[in-house]
Design a protein around this motif. Structure first.
Motif, mmCIF file in Angstrom:
data_model
loop_
_atom_site.group_PDB
_atom_site.id
_atom_site.type_symbol
_atom_site.label_atom_id
_atom_site.label_comp_id
_atom_site.label_asym_id
_atom_site.label_seq_id
_atom_site.Cartn_x
_atom_site.Cartn_y
_atom_site.Cartn_z
ATOM 1 N N CYS A 212 42.630 16.565 3.766
ATOM 2 C CA CYS A 212 42.410 16.436 5.204
ATOM 3 C C CYS A 212 43.223 15.260 5.728
ATOM 4 O O CYS A 212 43.512 14.308 4.994
ATOM 5 N N ARG A 220 42.890 17.467 10.967
ATOM 6 C CA ARG A 220 42.745 18.809 10.410
ATOM 7 C C ARG A 220 42.348 18.744 8.950
ATOM 8 O O ARG A 220 42.519 17.725 8.280
ATOM 9 N N MET A 221 41.819 19.848 8.480
ATOM 10 C CA MET A 221 41.513 20.026 7.068
ATOM 11 C C MET A 221 42.372 21.169 6.547
ATOM 12 O O MET A 221 42.583 22.168 7.241
#
Length: 308
Positions: A212, A220-221
């Motif tokens: 992440c 974001r991941m």
């Protein structure tokens, strides 16, 4: 190896230890239906070509006629078999995935026999071993069935020369049956990212599947489900446009900060999201009744707090 063979091997390999009570896509059976439909459509196309030749001869004799051509993009047999069956299977697969992840990550949510069996397993197996084994099986389960759905819908569109399969995927997303869009997949990934940063999380191929980036302008991941399948999930709250803090997933699957979600539902923070009116709508998709089953994403919450 073709996907159909790989999927069959996967089911044979994992059925006894994991898939015995879980649904899966009936890929082979649906392919047989498509094959039968292909033969029927080929025969129909040959019949249509003969009729067109006769019509052209008639036009040549009598002059131009007002003709209307219509090409059907659907098939009553496939529509009934595919879209009804796939909806049922996707719903069961999503339900199985969610229940397994919840039992793995939130064992306190389990009751009765399930909780007893979970504790019994922990008496005989190392906790880390259980977590890694279950997580790998869950990811394989959701990935293989997602690919099966995508491929069978692609075959449907190819045979019927339609976009009905693509439209069905959109419908699945609207009904929260898109398997790889589940917030519980994010919660599972957050758990393993947290585990990899601890003393018990040994570096390895499995832990490298998850990463992440919370420092970027768009946090974001990233989950690498396979060498060719990568998914990115936004960790931005759609209300405050910041990283989700104290994140909650509504029944529709959208993630929000608890404070933002409470504000959108017109409830006080101490009352909690379950106190929201049934008529309260999700700020993104506008679906009603999504606050009553909102879930605190504890793994994602811990991940965010550890990074700041």
């Amino acid at each position: 190896m073709k996907f159909g063979e790989a999927f069959s091997d996967y089911l044979r390999k994992d059925r006894e230890r994991f898939l015995d009570k879980c649904s899966h896509v009936e890929y082979k059976r649906l392919k047989k239906v498509l094959k039968k439909c292909r033969v029927c459509r080929a025969a129909q196309q040959h019949h249509d070509e003969e009729e067109e030749e006769e019509e052209e001869e008639e036009i040549g004799r009598n002059g131009a006629l007002d003709l209307c051509s219509f090409e059907s993009e659907s098939c009553s047999l496939c529509d009934q078999m595919f879209f009804t069956e796939l909806t049922k299977e996707a719903s069961e697969i999503a339900g199985c995935f969610i229940s397994r992840v919840r039992r793995l990550l939130h064992p306190s949510d389990s009751f009765g026999l399930q909780r007893y069996l979970w504790r019994l397993r922990h008496c005989f197996m190392d906790d880390q071993q259980i977590m890694i084994q279950e997580g790998r099986l869950l990811l394989d389960y959701i990935t293989m069935n997602s690919i099966a759905i995508r491929k069978i819908l692609k075959k449907y569109d190819k045979i019927h020369r339609s976009v009905n399969g693509r439209n069905f995927k959109t419908k699945m997303r609207a009904e929260h049956l898109e398997l790889l869009q589940s917030p519980w997949l994010i919660e599972l990934a957050a758990f393993y990212i947290n585990l990899s940063g601890s003393s018990i999380g040994e570096p390895g191929e499995f832990f490298r599947m998850f990463s992440c980036d919370l420092c970027d302008t768009q946090p974001r991941m990233i989950i690498m489900l396979s060498d060719c399948v990568m998914y990115e999930y936004s960790l931005t709250c759609s209300i405050c446009l910041e990283i989700v803090f104290n994140p909650y997933a509504l029944g529709c699957g959208h993630l929000f900060c608890k404070e933002c979600a409470c504000s959108a539902a017109s409830v006080l923070l101490f009352q909690g999201l379950k106190a929201a009116s049934h008529e309260a709508k999700c700020p993104v998709c506008r679906e009603v009744g999504v606050y009553s089953n909102a879930v605190h994403m504890t793994g994602l919450d811990l991940l965010v707090k550890n990074r700041f």
